[in-house]
Design an enzyme around this catalytic site. Structure first.
Site, PDB file in Angstrom:
ATOM      1  N   CYS A  84      34.252 -96.781  62.919  1.00 44.81           N
ATOM      2  CA  CYS A  84      34.203 -95.342  63.145  1.00 44.81           C
ATOM      3  C   CYS A  84      33.293 -94.740  62.084  1.00 44.81           C
ATOM      4  O   CYS A  84      33.613 -94.802  60.888  1.00 44.81           O
ATOM      5  CB  CYS A  84      35.615 -94.746  63.075  1.00 44.81           C
ATOM      6  SG  CYS A  84      35.593 -92.975  63.406  1.00 44.81           S
ATOM      7  N   GLY A  85      32.182 -94.177  62.536  1.00 39.67           N
ATOM      8  CA  GLY A  85      31.207 -93.623  61.588  1.00 39.67           C
ATOM      9  C   GLY A  85      31.725 -92.378  60.907  1.00 39.67           C
ATOM     10  O   GLY A  85      31.687 -92.265  59.673  1.00 39.67           O
ATOM     11  N   HIS A  86      32.253 -91.440  61.698  1.00 39.03           N
ATOM     12  CA  HIS A  86      32.730 -90.206  61.060  1.00 39.03           C
ATOM     13  C   HIS A  86      33.930 -90.529  60.177  1.00 39.03           C
ATOM     14  O   HIS A  86      34.101 -89.926  59.110  1.00 39.03           O
ATOM     15  CB  HIS A  86      33.079 -89.131  62.116  1.00 39.03           C
ATOM     16  CG  HIS A  86      34.518 -89.091  62.482  1.00 39.03           C
ATOM     17  ND1 HIS A  86      35.057 -89.739  63.573  1.00 39.03           N
ATOM     18  CD2 HIS A  86      35.582 -88.505  61.862  1.00 39.03           C
ATOM     19  CE1 HIS A  86      36.360 -89.536  63.618  1.00 39.03           C
ATOM     20  NE2 HIS A  86      36.705 -88.795  62.594  1.00 39.03           N
ATOM     21  N   ASP A 112      34.308 -86.154  70.809  1.00 37.78           N
ATOM     22  CA  ASP A 112      33.971 -86.191  69.386  1.00 37.78           C
ATOM     23  C   ASP A 112      33.302 -84.872  68.994  1.00 37.78           C
ATOM     24  O   ASP A 112      32.311 -84.476  69.608  1.00 37.78           O
ATOM     25  CB  ASP A 112      33.013 -87.375  69.127  1.00 37.78           C
ATOM     26  CG  ASP A 112      32.941 -87.740  67.661  1.00 37.78           C
ATOM     27  OD1 ASP A 112      33.102 -86.835  66.811  1.00 37.78           O
ATOM     28  OD2 ASP A 112      32.711 -88.928  67.364  1.00 37.78           O
ATOM     29  N   CYS A 116      29.090 -88.544  66.332  1.00 35.73           N
ATOM     30  CA  CYS A 116      29.624 -89.896  66.518  1.00 35.73           C
ATOM     31  C   CYS A 116      28.725 -90.943  65.856  1.00 35.73           C
ATOM     32  O   CYS A 116      27.627 -91.243  66.345  1.00 35.73           O
ATOM     33  CB  CYS A 116      29.810 -90.230  67.999  1.00 35.73           C
ATOM     34  SG  CYS A 116      30.776 -91.745  68.246  1.00 35.73           S
ATOM     35  N   GLY A 117      29.237 -91.519  64.780  1.00 39.15           N
ATOM     36  CA  GLY A 117      28.438 -92.503  64.028  1.00 39.15           C
ATOM     37  C   GLY A 117      28.151 -93.764  64.810  1.00 39.15           C
ATOM     38  O   GLY A 117      27.012 -94.256  64.828  1.00 39.15           O
ATOM     39  N   THR A 118      29.177 -94.292  65.501  1.00 36.88           N
ATOM     40  CA  THR A 118      28.936 -95.521  66.261  1.00 36.88           C
ATOM     41  C   THR A 118      28.118 -95.216  67.519  1.00 36.88           C
ATOM     42  O   THR A 118      27.290 -96.030  67.945  1.00 36.88           O
ATOM     43  CB  THR A 118      30.269 -96.225  66.612  1.00 36.88           C
ATOM     44  OG1 THR A 118      31.154 -95.287  67.241  1.00 36.88           O
ATOM     45  CG2 THR A 118      30.934 -96.793  65.376  1.00 36.88           C
TER      46      THR A 118
HETATM   47  O1  PYC Z   1      32.002 -91.546  64.490  1.00 39.01           O
HETATM   48  O2  PYC Z   1      31.968 -93.586  65.250  1.00 39.01           O
HETATM   49  C1  PYC Z   1      32.434 -92.462  65.229  1.00 39.01           C
HETATM   50  C2  PYC Z   1      33.581 -92.141  66.095  1.00 39.01           C
HETATM   51  C3  PYC Z   1      34.179 -92.957  67.025  1.00 39.01           C
HETATM   52  C4  PYC Z   1      35.230 -92.219  67.585  1.00 39.01           C
HETATM   53  C5  PYC Z   1      35.248 -90.983  66.992  1.00 39.01           C
HETATM   54  N1  PYC Z   1      34.241 -90.962  66.070  1.00 39.01           N
END
Ligand code: PYC
Length: 306
Positions: free
Chosen positions: A88-90, A228, A232-234
């Site tokens: 999870c990036g965030h 999100d 979303c980082g991923t």
């Molecule tokens: O930031 O990767 C992310 C992420 C995945 C689900 C919610 N945020």
């Protein structure tokens, strides 16, 4: 009465809840074993931390423990109301800002997640760069028949979670269309899962940016059906992999990815070929420190399942 101490933050609008103490420790000598143990503990001890009435479905929880991988600062498992997430990036940005809040110094730290080691550079209390796991496109321009919408075409890509990146959204990516985007992407998720891609657990839709500094704006449906608030980082990692595969973004070139609510990540990648190494930069802010209470006689002790 059970009491669990947590620290809350948001990353570009998306909430993160780090478990500090009070919840049972997942057992194991590797992150894989710990993930299995976490999954057994999830329903009784962790799910209520990310559900009403103590949270809401957009919250991503973070379990942290002493590292089973010696080069790392912590073992980390991210979770939402459906269970553990890959990466999870965030959540990583929120975790690092939370650790800064309780005392770690700026610097570069490695974190051991169920899908691989990631590197987090804490630049200051709020700003974090995450070097994610290797990311890649799995399938290009996949046509899917979506009930009520017809044919939808998208790429399937890995960025720490598995994404379907829609190329021809019938709905504009604007905050006024949140409900319509949620209904559409839920239908896309069901169709993609049924039509050959059961591992896809996020759907991503793009449109022109609103911010003058951004290149693109996105809407992302997460497992469980919430969207999100951050870019979303991923999901941004999966997008970088597709842009790289299409020759549309060079290594080191900056992508400013705007979220549906108007916040943004700076993102770039290293490497060439089938797999790239993405880096995402964003900001997080601590919003609270709480002791959550769970009385034995509380009928909502396990959270509200909708
Ligand atoms: O930031 O990767 C992310 C992420 C995945 C689900 C919610 N945020």
């Amino acid at each position: 009465m059970k009491a669990i101490q947590v620290i809350d933050s948001h990353t570009e609008g998306e909430p993160t809840r780090v478990v500090v103490s009070g919840a049972p420790e997942p057992a194991g000598s590797t992150i894989g074993e710990r993930l299995q143990s976490f999954s057994r503990l999830f329903e009784d001890h962790y799910r209520a931390l990310v559900l009403e009435p103590r949270a809401y479905e957009a919250v991503v929880g973070v379990w942290i423990g002493e590292p089973t991988e010696p080069s790392c600062l912590k073992d980390v498992i991210f979770f939402n109301p459906t269970g553990a997430l890959g990466m999870c990036g965030h959540g990583t940005i929120g975790l690092m800002s939370t650790l800064a809040h309780i005392g770690i110094a700026p610097g570069t730290y490695r974190l051991n997640t169920p899908v691989g080691v990631v590197e987090a550079k804490l630049i200051d209390q709020n700003t974090v760069q995450v070097q994610n796991v290797p990311s890649y496109r799995i399938a290009k321009a996949v046509p899917i028949q979506v009930e009520g919408y017809g044919e939808v075409v998208g790429d399937v890509a890995w960025g720490g979670n598995t994404f379907f990146l829609v190329k021809n959204s019938p709905i504009a990516v604007q905050v006024e269309n949140l409900d319509a985007l949620t209904t559409f992407t839920r239908a896309v998720m069901r169709a993609v899962n049924a039509q050959g891609y059961p591992a896809v657990n996020h759907v991503e839709v793009f449109g022109p940016p609103t911010r003058p500094d951004a290149h693109s704006k996105n809407y992302i449906l997460c497992p469980g059906g919430e969207y999100d608030r951050s870019p979303c980082g991923t999901g941004t990692s999966a997008k970088l992999a597709c842009l790289a595969a299409d020759g549309k973004l060079a290594p080191g070139e900056i992508l400013i990815q705007e979220s549906i609510i108007g916040t943004a990540y700076r993102a770039w990648y290293q490497g060439t070929g089938d797999q790239i190494i993405p880096t995402i930069e964003g900001r997080a802010y601590v919003t609270g420190e709480s002791k959550l209470l769970f009385s034995d006689n509380d009928p909502m002790v396990g959270g509200i399942l909708k």
